[in-house]
Motif scaffolding. Structure first.
Motif, PDB file in Angstrom:
ATOM      1  N   THR A  60      16.120  45.101 -89.077  1.00  8.99           N
ATOM      2  CA  THR A  60      17.164  44.376 -89.807  1.00  8.99           C
ATOM      3  C   THR A  60      17.365  42.985 -89.246  1.00  8.99           C
ATOM      4  O   THR A  60      17.158  42.722 -88.072  1.00  8.99           O
ATOM      5  N   ASP A  61      17.790  42.110 -90.115  1.00  6.09           N
ATOM      6  CA  ASP A  61      18.077  40.734 -89.762  1.00  6.09           C
ATOM      7  C   ASP A  61      19.523  40.446 -90.177  1.00  6.09           C
ATOM      8  O   ASP A  61      19.815  40.419 -91.378  1.00  6.09           O
ATOM      9  N   PRO A  62      20.435  40.215 -89.246  1.00  7.62           N
ATOM     10  CA  PRO A  62      21.848  40.020 -89.596  1.00  7.62           C
ATOM     11  C   PRO A  62      22.089  38.922 -90.620  1.00  7.62           C
ATOM     12  O   PRO A  62      23.036  38.994 -91.393  1.00  7.62           O
ATOM     13  N   GLU A  63      21.240  37.916 -90.681  1.00  4.58           N
ATOM     14  CA  GLU A  63      21.439  36.831 -91.636  1.00  4.58           C
ATOM     15  C   GLU A  63      21.226  37.285 -93.076  1.00  4.58           C
ATOM     16  O   GLU A  63      21.654  36.622 -94.010  1.00  4.58           O
ATOM     17  N   ARG A  64      20.563  38.423 -93.270  1.00  7.84           N
ATOM     18  CA  ARG A  64      20.286  38.911 -94.621  1.00  7.84           C
ATOM     19  C   ARG A  64      21.260  39.989 -95.071  1.00  7.84           C
ATOM     20  O   ARG A  64      21.161  40.494 -96.185  1.00  7.84           O
ATOM     21  N   LEU A  65      22.225  40.372 -94.251  1.00  7.40           N
ATOM     22  CA  LEU A  65      23.106  41.485 -94.594  1.00  7.40           C
ATOM     23  C   LEU A  65      23.882  41.250 -95.887  1.00  7.40           C
ATOM     24  O   LEU A  65      24.226  42.200 -96.576  1.00  7.40           O
ATOM     25  N   ALA A  66      24.145  40.024 -96.252  1.00  2.00           N
ATOM     26  CA  ALA A  66      24.901  39.739 -97.476  1.00  2.00           C
ATOM     27  C   ALA A  66      24.149  40.202 -98.714  1.00  2.00           C
ATOM     28  O   ALA A  66      24.752  40.439 -99.762  1.00  2.00           O
ATOM     29  N   ARG A  67      22.831  40.369 -98.656  1.00  2.00           N
ATOM     30  CA  ARG A  67      22.035  40.795 -99.808  1.00  2.00           C
ATOM     31  C   ARG A  67      21.838  42.307 -99.824  1.00  2.00           C
ATOM     32  O   ARG A  67      21.143  42.822-100.680  1.00  2.00           O
ATOM     33  N   ILE A  68      22.438  43.011 -98.947  1.00  2.00           N
ATOM     34  CA  ILE A  68      22.216  44.460 -98.814  1.00  2.00           C
ATOM     35  C   ILE A  68      23.301  45.228 -99.551  1.00  2.00           C
ATOM     36  O   ILE A  68      24.480  44.970 -99.377  1.00  2.00           O
ATOM     37  N   MET A  94      15.463  40.899-106.176  1.00  2.80           N
ATOM     38  CA  MET A  94      15.352  40.178-107.444  1.00  2.80           C
ATOM     39  C   MET A  94      16.194  40.827-108.533  1.00  2.80           C
ATOM     40  O   MET A  94      15.701  41.123-109.636  1.00  2.80           O
ATOM     41  N   PRO A  95      17.506  41.070-108.260  1.00  5.75           N
ATOM     42  CA  PRO A  95      18.347  41.768-109.233  1.00  5.75           C
ATOM     43  C   PRO A  95      18.439  41.018-110.561  1.00  5.75           C
ATOM     44  O   PRO A  95      18.434  39.798-110.611  1.00  5.75           O
ATOM     45  N   GLY A  96      18.487  41.812-111.631  1.00  4.55           N
ATOM     46  CA  GLY A  96      18.641  41.248-112.960  1.00  4.55           C
ATOM     47  C   GLY A  96      17.379  40.666-113.572  1.00  4.55           C
ATOM     48  O   GLY A  96      17.432  40.083-114.644  1.00  4.55           O
ATOM     49  N   ASP A 138      12.951  41.147-114.441  1.00  4.50           N
ATOM     50  CA  ASP A 138      11.945  42.176-114.730  1.00  4.50           C
ATOM     51  C   ASP A 138      11.270  42.681-113.462  1.00  4.50           C
ATOM     52  O   ASP A 138      10.651  43.735-113.467  1.00  4.50           O
ATOM     53  N   GLU A 139      11.359  41.917-112.380  1.00  5.71           N
ATOM     54  CA  GLU A 139      10.739  42.297-111.104  1.00  5.71           C
ATOM     55  C   GLU A 139      11.702  43.020-110.166  1.00  5.71           C
ATOM     56  O   GLU A 139      11.386  43.264-109.004  1.00  5.71           O
ATOM     57  N   GLU A 140      12.888  43.394-110.665  1.00  6.86           N
ATOM     58  CA  GLU A 140      13.877  44.046-109.803  1.00  6.86           C
ATOM     59  C   GLU A 140      13.332  45.343-109.227  1.00  6.86           C
ATOM     60  O   GLU A 140      12.759  46.165-109.941  1.00  6.86           O
ATOM     61  N   THR A 141      13.482  45.509-107.909  1.00  3.92           N
ATOM     62  CA  THR A 141      13.149  46.763-107.240  1.00  3.92           C
ATOM     63  C   THR A 141      14.273  47.107-106.284  1.00  3.92           C
ATOM     64  O   THR A 141      15.064  46.249-105.892  1.00  3.92           O
ATOM     65  N   GLU A 142      14.341  48.376-105.928  1.00  3.54           N
ATOM     66  CA  GLU A 142      15.267  48.831-104.897  1.00  3.54           C
ATOM     67  C   GLU A 142      14.456  49.225-103.681  1.00  3.54           C
ATOM     68  O   GLU A 142      13.454  49.933-103.799  1.00  3.54           O
ATOM     69  N   LEU A 143      14.895  48.766-102.542  1.00  8.52           N
ATOM     70  CA  LEU A 143      14.251  49.087-101.280  1.00  8.52           C
ATOM     71  C   LEU A 143      15.249  49.890-100.460  1.00  8.52           C
ATOM     72  O   LEU A 143      16.376  49.439-100.237  1.00  8.52           O
ATOM     73  N   GLU A 144      14.832  51.099-100.055  1.00  9.81           N
ATOM     74  CA  GLU A 144      15.724  51.970 -99.304  1.00  9.81           C
ATOM     75  C   GLU A 144      15.012  52.458 -98.058  1.00  9.81           C
ATOM     76  O   GLU A 144      13.819  52.764 -98.099  1.00  9.81           O
ATOM     77  N   GLU A 190      10.290  52.015-101.924  1.00 10.31           N
ATOM     78  CA  GLU A 190      10.559  50.913-102.851  1.00 10.31           C
ATOM     79  C   GLU A 190      10.383  51.441-104.261  1.00 10.31           C
ATOM     80  O   GLU A 190       9.314  51.897-104.641  1.00 10.31           O
ATOM     81  N   ARG A 191      11.466  51.399-105.046  1.00  7.79           N
ATOM     82  CA  ARG A 191      11.487  51.914-106.407  1.00  7.79           C
ATOM     83  C   ARG A 191      11.478  50.772-107.423  1.00  7.79           C
ATOM     84  O   ARG A 191      12.024  49.718-107.175  1.00  7.79           O
ATOM     85  N   GLY A 192      10.881  51.038-108.585  1.00 11.96           N
ATOM     86  CA  GLY A 192      10.818  50.044-109.641  1.00 11.96           C
ATOM     87  C   GLY A 192       9.554  49.209-109.603  1.00 11.96           C
ATOM     88  O   GLY A 192       9.430  48.221-110.318  1.00 11.96           O
ATOM     89  N   VAL A 193       8.605  49.617-108.793  1.00 12.07           N
ATOM     90  CA  VAL A 193       7.337  48.903-108.639  1.00 12.07           C
ATOM     91  C   VAL A 193       6.494  49.128-109.900  1.00 12.07           C
ATOM     92  O   VAL A 193       6.414  50.257-110.389  1.00 12.07           O
TER      93      VAL A 193
END
Length: 152
Positions: A38-46, A60-62, A64-70, A86-89
């Motif tokens: 994890t990178d603390p600077e990216r937590l706002a996108r989580i 890439m929410p919203g 056609d390339e939107e995926t979920e990474l869990e 990674e879902r939505g691939v």
């Protein structure tokens, strides 16, 4: 280095989308592996951050390339199992994503073992590190030959 080998599977979600799942067990505790991932600077996108065991983010929410990474981290013996999904691939790209995620997890094991970069030759803004790219290219045919199953 990880105590077992990285494994990857590919699953169909529907006719157009699928998911890639990779996992490995690392010779470190959950907290150390969490910090390495994890990178603390990216937590706002989580979307979900339940440190140090569960992470969910939408890429890439919203679009056609939107995926979920869990990702899930769980203790396993004296190590920690990391599962990344990674879902939505796009179904036609599962082999590329699967091999890419496998190389990333293998690199994470090398980085933890060396307590430093897995690629001292570095990455450029336009291209992956040469050793990463070679490993990825070697894995793509293996993933192409794997069966895509229904969603687990």
């Amino acid at each position: 280095m990880s105590t077992t080998s990285t494994t990857g599977t590919m699953h169909a979600q529907d006719d157009e989308r699928g998911l890639v799942r990779v996992e490995d067990v690392y010779d470190t505790d959950v907290e150390d592996l969490w910090r390495a991932c994890t990178d603390p600077e990216r937590l706002a996108r989580i979307d979900v951050c339940e440190a140090p065991h569960h992470l969910l983010l939408t890429q890439m929410p919203g679009t056609d390339e939107e995926t979920e990474l869990e990702a899930w981290l769980t203790p396993e013996g004296s190590g920690t199992r990391l599962v990344v999904e990674e879902r939505g691939v796009p179904r036609g790209a599962l082999d590329f994503y699967g091999s890419g995620w496998q190389v990333h997890l293998e690199d994470l094991g090398r980085s933890l073992a060396a307590d430093g970069s897995a690629h001292p030759e570095g990455w450029s803004s336009a291209e992956a590190a040469p050793s990463w790219k070679r490993r990825w290219e070697a894995l793509v045919p293996e993933y192409e030959a794997r069966e895509v199953t229904t969603t687990p």
